[in-house]
Design a protein around this motif. Structure first.
Motif, PDB file in Angstrom:
ATOM      1  N   GLU A   3      48.569  36.732  47.701  1.00  0.00           N
ATOM      2  CA  GLU A   3      46.875  37.358  47.734  1.00  0.00           C
ATOM      3  C   GLU A   3      46.856  37.774  49.192  1.00  0.00           C
ATOM      4  O   GLU A   3      47.092  37.633  50.442  1.00  0.00           O
ATOM      5  CB  GLU A   3      46.308  36.029  47.813  1.00  0.00           C
ATOM      6  N   CYS A 164      42.038  46.226  31.044  1.00  0.00           N
ATOM      7  CA  CYS A 164      41.987  44.676  31.176  1.00  0.00           C
ATOM      8  C   CYS A 164      41.060  44.385  30.123  1.00  0.00           C
ATOM      9  O   CYS A 164      40.119  44.807  29.821  1.00  0.00           O
ATOM     10  CB  CYS A 164      41.314  44.241  32.506  1.00  0.00           C
ATOM     11  N   TYR A 185      36.473  41.085  44.265  1.00  0.00           N
ATOM     12  CA  TYR A 185      37.620  40.727  44.682  1.00  0.00           C
ATOM     13  C   TYR A 185      38.808  41.814  45.219  1.00  0.00           C
ATOM     14  O   TYR A 185      39.282  41.806  46.094  1.00  0.00           O
ATOM     15  CB  TYR A 185      38.241  39.775  43.619  1.00  0.00           C
ATOM     16  N   CYS A 190      41.958  41.676  47.657  1.00  0.00           N
ATOM     17  CA  CYS A 190      43.023  41.082  46.635  1.00  0.00           C
ATOM     18  C   CYS A 190      43.774  42.444  45.960  1.00  0.00           C
ATOM     19  O   CYS A 190      43.141  43.456  45.590  1.00  0.00           O
ATOM     20  CB  CYS A 190      42.416  40.403  45.409  1.00  0.00           C
ATOM     21  N   ASP A 193      46.131  42.447  40.129  1.00  0.00           N
ATOM     22  CA  ASP A 193      46.492  41.365  39.446  1.00  0.00           C
ATOM     23  C   ASP A 193      45.886  39.736  39.776  1.00  0.00           C
ATOM     24  O   ASP A 193      45.129  39.348  39.123  1.00  0.00           O
ATOM     25  CB  ASP A 193      48.068  41.101  39.492  1.00  0.00           C
ATOM     26  N   ASP A 194      45.567  39.703  41.146  1.00  0.00           N
ATOM     27  CA  ASP A 194      44.971  38.628  41.628  1.00  0.00           C
ATOM     28  C   ASP A 194      43.497  38.738  41.586  1.00  0.00           C
ATOM     29  O   ASP A 194      42.910  37.743  41.242  1.00  0.00           O
ATOM     30  CB  ASP A 194      45.296  38.632  43.167  1.00  0.00           C
ATOM     31  N   ILE A 196      41.970  40.117  39.230  1.00  0.00           N
ATOM     32  CA  ILE A 196      41.808  39.975  37.468  1.00  0.00           C
ATOM     33  C   ILE A 196      41.747  38.382  37.251  1.00  0.00           C
ATOM     34  O   ILE A 196      40.848  38.020  36.608  1.00  0.00           O
ATOM     35  CB  ILE A 196      43.073  40.712  36.727  1.00  0.00           C
ATOM     36  N   GLU A 197      42.645  37.788  37.840  1.00  0.00           N
ATOM     37  CA  GLU A 197      42.951  36.353  37.521  1.00  0.00           C
ATOM     38  C   GLU A 197      41.660  35.593  38.177  1.00  0.00           C
ATOM     39  O   GLU A 197      41.080  34.763  37.611  1.00  0.00           O
ATOM     40  CB  GLU A 197      44.136  35.730  38.277  1.00  0.00           C
ATOM     41  N   LYS A 198      41.156  36.316  39.539  1.00  0.00           N
ATOM     42  CA  LYS A 198      40.219  35.486  40.255  1.00  0.00           C
ATOM     43  C   LYS A 198      38.813  35.704  39.451  1.00  0.00           C
ATOM     44  O   LYS A 198      37.902  34.714  39.307  1.00  0.00           O
ATOM     45  CB  LYS A 198      40.010  35.953  41.622  1.00  0.00           C
ATOM     46  N   ARG A 200      38.459  36.193  36.163  1.00  0.00           N
ATOM     47  CA  ARG A 200      38.489  35.555  35.087  1.00  0.00           C
ATOM     48  C   ARG A 200      38.138  33.868  35.279  1.00  0.00           C
ATOM     49  O   ARG A 200      37.235  33.361  34.694  1.00  0.00           O
ATOM     50  CB  ARG A 200      39.754  35.443  34.281  1.00  0.00           C
ATOM     51  N   ASP A 201      38.440  33.741  36.623  1.00  0.00           N
ATOM     52  CA  ASP A 201      38.235  32.029  36.819  1.00  0.00           C
ATOM     53  C   ASP A 201      36.583  32.084  37.187  1.00  0.00           C
ATOM     54  O   ASP A 201      35.971  31.144  36.717  1.00  0.00           O
ATOM     55  CB  ASP A 201      38.914  31.783  38.052  1.00  0.00           C
TER      56      ASP A 201
END
Length: 322
Positions: A3, A164, A185, A190, A193-194, A196-198, A200-201
């Motif tokens: 990250e 995405c 992000y 970021c 990939d990170d 996108i994950e963040k 989503r969270d």
């Protein structure tokens, strides 16, 4: 992936280019809320002004392309945002203006959340605009955010690696909020990939739990029906009911169409028609007397009204039903 969150290494300003949503649930208003909540600075350019409330969009005003271009250039020349987030773009000329600025200025990331349909399913963008976006804007994007149901309509027949996908049925403004958080992000450093994950969270914890704006359509409709029950026999004017309820005639009409599937006038007329039919079949009143009791200017006025809705004259109706 490792990250990267070194905010100082990047300009933390995000330019959002999209439409305005007066409810605050989507559009530029929602973008600003999400971006600032995640510690970035939001600047904006408006593409479309909507007349909108919790019942949906009633009308659009697409800003001229030169005005959209002027907004973007004023910000880009001065602030040089590191990340650009794009939402509602309805006109080809506006898309061309945005694309030319992006091609000239090369922001570090471009996040695109295509807005094809309204929350009620109305198509908001023409095929000529989509073709321009696919051929020229897509290659400039770090990520394109697409609902699975709309993927074919957005992407066409091409395969794009920087897409995405979001699940459908997340509600009004969800994709918009996801895109804004993703842009934030990325702005904070970021990797994609990170980010996108963040995003989503963030969306799971913040966008699905936020209180949805509640309008008063149901209550207003019930108030209208109660008032109609008292007033229909002496007032059939839509403006009378709108004034009594302290709303515009247009909004009352919108409420009636959403809840009853009919115009305000047709609902009022239906009450009048049913009372005329009742009096014709259960009383010995003359048609003239019925007309006076219900506020018609004359027997002929009532007869024209009745024939238009019932397809026959009051006299014919009485003979067939008594």
């Amino acid at each position: 992936m490792q990250e990267q969150m070194n905010q100082d290494a990047h300009n933390n300003t995000i330019l959002t280019i999209t439409g305005s949503d007066p409810t605050g649930e989507s559009g530029v208003q929602a973008d600003i809320n999400v971006i600032t909540s995640l510690g970035c600075v939001a600047v904006s350019a408006i593409t479309t002004v909507t007349l909108q409330n919790t019942l949906g969009i009633q009308e659009f005003y697409d800003l001229p392309a030169d005005i959209v271009r002027g907004q973007i250039e004023a910000i880009v020349n001065d602030v040089q945002p590191d990340v650009v987030k794009i939402g509602m773009v309805r006109r080809r000329e506006v898309a061309e203006a945005i694309i030319s600025i992006l091609e000239h200025n090369h922001p570090r990331h471009v996040v695109y959340d295509p807005v094809l349909y309204s929350s009620r399913g109305d198509l908001l963008i023409g095929e000529d605009t989509l073709r321009e976006i696919r051929s020229r804007l897509f290659p400039l994007c770090s990520v394109i955010i697409v609902g699975k149901r709309d993927a074919k309509a957005v992407l066409g027949n091409e395969i794009h690696a920087n897409v995405c996908y979001l699940d459908d049925d997340n509600g009004h403004g969800f994709a918009n909020g996801f895109a804004s958080s993703l842009a934030s992000y990325l702005c904070l450093g970021c990797t994609l990939d990170d980010a996108i994950e963040k995003a989503r969270d963030y969306s799971r914890h913040h966008l699905t739990t936020v209180a949805t704006l509640q309008g008063r359509a149901d209550r207003l409709y019930n108030d209208f029906i109660r008032l109609l029950g008292k007033d229909y026999s002496h007032n059939s004017d839509v403006a009378h009911y709108a004034d009594a309820l302290n709303v515009s005639s247009a909004y009352l009409g919108q409420v009636c169409r959403r809840i009853a599937g009919r115009s305000t006038k047709s609902i009022i007329d239906d009450w009048l028609l049913h009372d005329i039919e009742r009096q014709l079949t259960t009383t010995s009143r003359t048609i003239q007397e019925i007309a006076i009791s219900l506020g018609f200017s004359s027997q002929a006025h009532l007869s024209r009204f009745f024939r238009k809705l019932e397809g026959r004259s009051p006299t014919e109706y009485r003979k067939m039903n008594v």
